[in-house]
Design a protein around this motif. Structure first.
Motif, PDB file in Angstrom:
ATOM      1  N   PRO A 614      -6.430   6.201  10.081  1.00 43.98           N
ATOM      2  CA  PRO A 614      -6.147   7.137   8.979  1.00 43.98           C
ATOM      3  C   PRO A 614      -5.713   6.370   7.734  1.00 43.98           C
ATOM      4  O   PRO A 614      -4.912   5.440   7.810  1.00 43.98           O
ATOM      5  N   GLY A 615      -6.246   6.783   6.599  1.00 45.67           N
ATOM      6  CA  GLY A 615      -5.943   6.110   5.342  1.00 45.67           C
ATOM      7  C   GLY A 615      -7.045   5.181   4.891  1.00 45.67           C
ATOM      8  O   GLY A 615      -7.107   4.807   3.724  1.00 45.67           O
ATOM      9  N   PHE A 616      -7.937   4.779   5.808  1.00 44.62           N
ATOM     10  CA  PHE A 616      -9.084   3.961   5.434  1.00 44.62           C
ATOM     11  C   PHE A 616     -10.085   4.802   4.655  1.00 44.62           C
ATOM     12  O   PHE A 616     -10.234   6.000   4.909  1.00 44.62           O
ATOM     13  N   HIS A 617     -10.775   4.180   3.699  1.00 43.33           N
ATOM     14  CA  HIS A 617     -11.930   4.859   3.114  1.00 43.33           C
ATOM     15  C   HIS A 617     -12.923   5.153   4.237  1.00 43.33           C
ATOM     16  O   HIS A 617     -13.280   4.232   4.994  1.00 43.33           O
ATOM     17  N   PRO A 618     -13.393   6.370   4.385  1.00 44.31           N
ATOM     18  CA  PRO A 618     -14.337   6.674   5.470  1.00 44.31           C
ATOM     19  C   PRO A 618     -15.590   5.802   5.430  1.00 44.31           C
ATOM     20  O   PRO A 618     -16.093   5.388   6.483  1.00 44.31           O
ATOM     21  N   CYS A 619     -16.084   5.496   4.229  1.00 49.19           N
ATOM     22  CA  CYS A 619     -17.300   4.685   4.153  1.00 49.19           C
ATOM     23  C   CYS A 619     -17.050   3.278   4.696  1.00 49.19           C
ATOM     24  O   CYS A 619     -17.919   2.692   5.367  1.00 49.19           O
ATOM     25  N   ALA A 643     -10.082  -5.324   3.828  1.00 51.04           N
ATOM     26  CA  ALA A 643      -8.817  -6.028   4.034  1.00 51.04           C
ATOM     27  C   ALA A 643      -7.678  -5.349   3.279  1.00 51.04           C
ATOM     28  O   ALA A 643      -6.549  -5.239   3.789  1.00 51.04           O
ATOM     29  N   ILE A 644      -7.950  -4.872   2.069  1.00 45.34           N
ATOM     30  CA  ILE A 644      -6.915  -4.186   1.284  1.00 45.34           C
ATOM     31  C   ILE A 644      -6.523  -2.874   1.963  1.00 45.34           C
ATOM     32  O   ILE A 644      -5.335  -2.531   2.050  1.00 45.34           O
ATOM     33  N   ASP A 645      -7.512  -2.134   2.459  1.00 43.58           N
ATOM     34  CA  ASP A 645      -7.199  -0.901   3.194  1.00 43.58           C
ATOM     35  C   ASP A 645      -6.361  -1.201   4.428  1.00 43.58           C
ATOM     36  O   ASP A 645      -5.409  -0.472   4.756  1.00 43.58           O
ATOM     37  N   ALA A 646      -6.710  -2.284   5.136  1.00 39.53           N
ATOM     38  CA  ALA A 646      -5.958  -2.651   6.338  1.00 39.53           C
ATOM     39  C   ALA A 646      -4.496  -2.918   5.994  1.00 39.53           C
ATOM     40  O   ALA A 646      -3.581  -2.520   6.731  1.00 39.53           O
ATOM     41  N   TYR A 647      -4.259  -3.588   4.892  1.00 38.99           N
ATOM     42  CA  TYR A 647      -2.878  -3.862   4.465  1.00 38.99           C
ATOM     43  C   TYR A 647      -2.135  -2.561   4.158  1.00 38.99           C
ATOM     44  O   TYR A 647      -0.980  -2.364   4.569  1.00 38.99           O
ATOM     45  N   ASN A 648      -2.788  -1.643   3.443  1.00 32.35           N
ATOM     46  CA  ASN A 648      -2.115  -0.438   2.977  1.00 32.35           C
ATOM     47  C   ASN A 648      -1.879   0.587   4.077  1.00 32.35           C
ATOM     48  O   ASN A 648      -1.011   1.453   3.938  1.00 32.35           O
ATOM     49  N   VAL A 649      -2.637   0.507   5.197  1.00 29.64           N
ATOM     50  CA  VAL A 649      -2.377   1.426   6.308  1.00 29.64           C
ATOM     51  C   VAL A 649      -1.404   0.814   7.308  1.00 29.64           C
ATOM     52  O   VAL A 649      -1.112   1.415   8.345  1.00 29.64           O
ATOM     53  N   GLY A 650      -0.893  -0.395   7.003  1.00 30.95           N
ATOM     54  CA  GLY A 650       0.099  -1.009   7.861  1.00 30.95           C
ATOM     55  C   GLY A 650      -0.454  -1.763   9.048  1.00 30.95           C
ATOM     56  O   GLY A 650       0.270  -2.053  10.007  1.00 30.95           O
ATOM     57  N   MET A 651      -1.724  -2.116   9.019  1.00 32.10           N
ATOM     58  CA  MET A 651      -2.334  -2.848  10.129  1.00 32.10           C
ATOM     59  C   MET A 651      -1.820  -4.289  10.145  1.00 32.10           C
ATOM     60  O   MET A 651      -1.612  -4.899   9.091  1.00 32.10           O
ATOM     61  N   SER A 652      -1.610  -4.855  11.304  1.00 32.47           N
ATOM     62  CA  SER A 652      -1.162  -6.241  11.406  1.00 32.47           C
ATOM     63  C   SER A 652      -2.274  -7.173  10.942  1.00 32.47           C
ATOM     64  O   SER A 652      -3.459  -6.807  10.941  1.00 32.47           O
ATOM     65  N   LYS A 653      -1.874  -8.403  10.587  1.00 35.47           N
ATOM     66  CA  LYS A 653      -2.877  -9.373  10.146  1.00 35.47           C
ATOM     67  C   LYS A 653      -3.878  -9.671  11.261  1.00 35.47           C
ATOM     68  O   LYS A 653      -5.078  -9.828  11.002  1.00 35.47           O
ATOM     69  N   GLU A 654      -3.382  -9.764  12.493  1.00 33.38           N
ATOM     70  CA  GLU A 654      -4.279 -10.054  13.618  1.00 33.38           C
ATOM     71  C   GLU A 654      -5.310  -8.951  13.797  1.00 33.38           C
ATOM     72  O   GLU A 654      -6.499  -9.217  14.038  1.00 33.38           O
ATOM     73  N   TYR A 673      -7.280 -17.135   6.428  1.00 31.44           N
ATOM     74  CA  TYR A 673      -6.821 -17.517   5.082  1.00 31.44           C
ATOM     75  C   TYR A 673      -7.015 -16.372   4.092  1.00 31.44           C
ATOM     76  O   TYR A 673      -6.118 -16.059   3.296  1.00 31.44           O
ATOM     77  N   GLN A 674      -8.179 -15.722   4.140  1.00 34.48           N
ATOM     78  CA  GLN A 674      -8.457 -14.635   3.200  1.00 34.48           C
ATOM     79  C   GLN A 674      -7.546 -13.434   3.447  1.00 34.48           C
ATOM     80  O   GLN A 674      -7.036 -12.818   2.497  1.00 34.48           O
ATOM     81  N   ILE A 675      -7.311 -13.105   4.716  1.00 35.12           N
ATOM     82  CA  ILE A 675      -6.425 -11.977   5.029  1.00 35.12           C
ATOM     83  C   ILE A 675      -5.007 -12.268   4.552  1.00 35.12           C
ATOM     84  O   ILE A 675      -4.347 -11.418   3.933  1.00 35.12           O
ATOM     85  N   GLU A 676      -4.528 -13.491   4.811  1.00 35.00           N
ATOM     86  CA  GLU A 676      -3.177 -13.845   4.376  1.00 35.00           C
ATOM     87  C   GLU A 676      -3.065 -13.808   2.852  1.00 35.00           C
ATOM     88  O   GLU A 676      -2.043 -13.381   2.303  1.00 35.00           O
ATOM     89  N   SER A 677      -4.118 -14.249   2.174  1.00 34.86           N
ATOM     90  CA  SER A 677      -4.105 -14.225   0.716  1.00 34.86           C
ATOM     91  C   SER A 677      -4.026 -12.799   0.187  1.00 34.86           C
ATOM     92  O   SER A 677      -3.240 -12.495  -0.719  1.00 34.86           O
ATOM     93  N   ILE A 678      -4.827 -11.893   0.755  1.00 29.69           N
ATOM     94  CA  ILE A 678      -4.842 -10.500   0.287  1.00 29.69           C
ATOM     95  C   ILE A 678      -3.527  -9.805   0.646  1.00 29.69           C
ATOM     96  O   ILE A 678      -2.951  -9.068  -0.164  1.00 29.69           O
ATOM     97  N   TYR A 679      -3.012 -10.048   1.837  1.00 32.25           N
ATOM     98  CA  TYR A 679      -1.750  -9.422   2.247  1.00 32.25           C
ATOM     99  C   TYR A 679      -0.591  -9.882   1.365  1.00 32.25           C
ATOM    100  O   TYR A 679       0.365  -9.129   1.132  1.00 32.25           O
ATOM    101  N   SER A 680      -0.643 -11.125   0.885  1.00 24.37           N
ATOM    102  CA  SER A 680       0.462 -11.642   0.068  1.00 24.37           C
ATOM    103  C   SER A 680       0.493 -11.016  -1.325  1.00 24.37           C
ATOM    104  O   SER A 680       1.518 -11.076  -2.005  1.00 24.37           O
ATOM    105  N   LYS A 681      -0.617 -10.427  -1.752  1.00 21.81           N
ATOM    106  CA  LYS A 681      -0.699  -9.896  -3.114  1.00 21.81           C
ATOM    107  C   LYS A 681      -0.310  -8.426  -3.206  1.00 21.81           C
ATOM    108  O   LYS A 681      -0.057  -7.916  -4.309  1.00 21.81           O
ATOM    109  N   GLY A 682      -0.290  -7.722  -2.059  1.00 20.27           N
ATOM    110  CA  GLY A 682       0.107  -6.322  -2.081  1.00 20.27           C
ATOM    111  C   GLY A 682      -0.775  -5.446  -2.942  1.00 20.27           C
ATOM    112  O   GLY A 682      -0.281  -4.614  -3.706  1.00 20.27           O
TER     113      GLY A 682
END
Length: 723
Positions: A614-619, A643-654, A673-682
């Protein structure tokens, strides 16, 4: 007299040798030691007397004498001694840009007199392969004997009318125009190893031997470049190409490097084993020139391995240029023409702009002084330094602003020219000017120009939110790699705590060349960071601007600090910066990519179950569930959005990393590396309009069954969802 042409030439050589004071006799091994020839060479003799007579008797009052660009002086005052005049060599510019229309493709192996016999079939096969795609071809062999051998072998393969094979130093390779625009160069010109002993000077045998080898190397390079130049279009309109067989990229770079003050500097002396078990000493030289004639495009050697660990940074480097020549190296770039004119005017120190335009210093393009004093009292010089070195695209820039709704700093594009003779925008950036909004003017520049070229690389290493507490060690490893390859750079403290930019400056080159070069450096330094250029290239349809980078000497609005350049040894701020040199890169061939096929999708059903997250763009959820391969620019945008949607719905990095495991190019380290970079930017989730803009071909088909929104506007288009 009934003499053949070759007999007349032999008589000419005999007369020249007899006209000297002494002669040397040398035996040279050939064909891997199974054969040999005796060579007789004379000292200066008739040629030098003829040249001296010409300079003293026929041209005693000439102010200028035009000669071949490949003229070699055995000693530094050779022509002055012959003419009795003060002689200064200067470069006559390539007015029709004939070199710029030539491309040279080196080989991955080196031909020599020792391996020619066993490489003959390989040489012939490569010639046949090239001739299948090219029609009129000019073929060059190292000498006349090898030309006959190659031509005979071609006759066996191609029949009674094979292409003619010429050889270096033939009458057709010096000062003769050709209609062919394709050349196949088989090795370099050959002369005996001690053919220049009679011209050598030195205080001891070792010095005389090195001088002899230096003269021989220059003679080989001159004869090779003269021959290759026959296929250039004298009008500079038609492209010409040189395919090398048995010539490495390093050799090509030496052959095409010419200009005033050309000289060879010793790099090393190595020992090689001969077929009979004995050893021979072989010196390696580096070509230097004071004022360079712009060389042709040299492509890098073909790489068969994709793993960067099997390659080296040195494979990308064609040479280095002095910072004093930065204006000459960028001259002709319309993007910053006014900035370069301003720099040249400053060089003339107070003379009028018109005099500066006509002055020879403009053509030479030196940028004085050799250092820049970084202070407000010298605002003009600092602004000029930033303009010449950092501005590559001038029709727009990005200005920092405060998003008060989200309380975050960002950049917005400003369509305003930076190619301003007064450098007003750059000066506002350095001061920095206080804006009506209450914060200070800070700008970022777009790296990639409209012709898809760049003039610098930037590494951004930081410790935001304590994400990389060992960032300074990463910087030191990066600088160690750059120092190891003698690559000039500037280290900058970018304004945030423990944040650094490392700048490497380039002779303007294609974005793809810089992209590959920069990643090889990062790979050898074992660092992970943001690197500009971020793209392999731009095109007007999808990626017109690339990503901006904050211009140095900025006031950081968020931290209240000013960015400064640092001493790479002590990390202390510098008040004076020496003009950094520039790296000249080889051309890197881009891989041939097959057109991307339309991804096969499962049928889109109106009663499809709700997304699992829930919270992910359906597409985006559908892209994940259907295992759609996300490739190209749109695929990259879709991955970022997921990756941005994953961060905003509270999904873990793994768990976020696991979303991409179905991608064919999945790489755990890179994805992490890319996930950590995106998660660090909020970052906030993309709007639907942004998704349609950035990856419309992937997501648009899901819009008809999407519960989000009834009317979506993106760019200049509109998408209507019907009920």
């Amino acid at each position: 007299m009934g003499l053949r042409d070759d007999e007349i030439l032999a008589v000419r050589d005999i007369v020249s040798i007899l006209g000297g004071y002494w002669a040397s006799i040398t035996y040279v091994r050939e064909s891997e030691g199974t054969e040999g020839r005796t060579y007789i060479s004379g000292n200066v003799g008739a040629y030098h007397r003829c040249l001296g007579d010409f300079l003293k008797m026929y041209a005693p009052y000439a102010d200028h004498i035009y000669s071949s660009a490949t003229l070699i002086e055995p000693t530094s005052e050779f022509f002055e001694d012959l003419s009795g005049k003060l002689v200064k060599d200067v470069v006559f510019p390539d007015l029709r840009n004939t070199n710029a229309r030539m491309s040279i493709y080196p080989d991955t192996w080196r031909l020599s007199s020792r391996n020619f016999a066993r490489s003959l079939d390989r040489i012939v096969n490569r010639i046949v392969e090239i001739c299948k795609t090219e029609e009129s071809v000019y073929i060059l062999a190292p000498n006349s004997r090898k030309a006959r051998l190659i031509e005979g072998k071609l006759k066996e393969v191609l029949g009674p009318a094979p292409p003619k094979v010429d050889f270096y130093r033939s009458d057709m390779t010096m000062g003769v125009a050709r209609g062919d625009r394709i050349c196949i160069a088989i090795g370099l010109a050959e002369i005996p190893s001690n053919a220049c002993d009679h011209l050598a000077w030195g205080k001891d045998p070792e010095a005389r031997w090195l001088h002899s080898q230096s003269l021989r190397a220059q003679s080989v390079q001159a004869a090779s470049w003269q021959a290759w130049s026959r296929v250039k279009d004298p009008n500079g309109e038609v492209e010409s190409q040189v395919y090398c067989i048995g010539i490495r990229a390093e050799q090509v770079a030496a052959v095409v490097t010419w200009g005033s003050g050309r000289r060879l500097e010793l790099k090393e002396i190595s020992d090689i084993e001969l077929p009979d078990g004995s050893t021979a000493r072989v010196p390696r030289f580096k070509v230097q020139a004071d004022s360079l004639i712009e060389p042709p495009r040299i492509f890098a050697e073909e790489r068969t391995a994709t793993n960067r660990d099997r390659h080296s940074v040195s494979e990308y480097i064609a040479g280095f240029e002095s910072g004093e020549d930065v204006i000459a190296l960028k001259r002709g770039r319309s993007e910053i023409e006014n900035i370069l004119d301003r720099a040249t005017v400053c060089h003339t120190r107070g003379e009028s702009a018109q005099i500066a335009y006509n002055d020879s210093n403009r053509q030479k393009g030196q940028f004085l002084p050799r250092y820049v004093k970084l202070c407000h009292s010298n605002l003009d010089q600092s602004a000029l330094f930033l303009g010449v070195y950092f501005v590559n695209r001038s029709d727009c820039y990005a200005q920092q602003y405060l998003d008060r709704r989200r309380e975050k700093w960002g950049y917005r594009k400003v369509v305003e020219s930076l190619d301003d003779p007064n450098l007003d925008a750059i000066k506002r950036h350095i001061r920095p000017q206080i804006l009506l909004q209450g914060y200070r003017f800070c700008m970022a520049v777009y790296q990639i120009s409209r012709d898809d070229t760049v003039s610098w690389i930037c590494y951004d290493l930081d410790n935001h939110d304590n994400s990389n507490p060992h960032v300074r060690e990463d910087v030191k490893r990066l600088l160690a790699v750059l120092d190891g390859y003698s690559i000039p750079y500037l280290l900058e403290a970018s304004g945030s705590e423990d944040s650094y930019h490392v700048w490497v400056f380039l002779v303007p080159t294609r974005t793809y060349n810089a992209f590959k070069f920069s990643r090889q450096i990062a790979s050898e330094a074992r660092i992970k960071c943001e690197i500009w250029p971020k793209q392999q290239g731009i095109n007007s349809d999808k990626a017109e601007f690339g990503n901006p980078v904050k211009l140095p000497l900025a006031f950081h609005n968020k931290t209240g600090r000013r960015s400064t350049f640092l001493d790479p040894q002590t990390f202390e701020s510098l008040e004076v910066v020496s003009l950094p040199g520039l790296v000249r890169l080889f051309e890197v061939p881009e891989p041939q990519r097959k057109p991307a096929s339309k991804p096969a999708r499962a049928p889109i059903l109106a009663n499809r179950p709700e997304p699992r997250y829930p919270g992910f763009h359906p597409c985006l959820q559908h892209l994940i569930d259907d295992h759609i391969q996300l490739v190209g620019g749109e695929g990259h945008a879709a991955r970022t959005a997921i990756a941005i949607d994953a961060y905003n719905v509270g999904m873990s990095k793994e768990a976020a990393i696991g979303l991409f495991k179905h991608q064919n190019d999945f790489n755990l380290d890179y994805t992490t590396y890319q996930i950590e970079s995106i998660y660090s930017k909020g970052l906030k989730p993309f709007k639907c309009s942004t998704l349609l803009d950035k990856c419309g071909d992937l997501v648009r088909c899901y819009c008809d069954v999407c519960p989000r929104g009834r009317y979506i506007v993106f760019s200049s288009k509109a998408y209507t969802k019907l009920s």
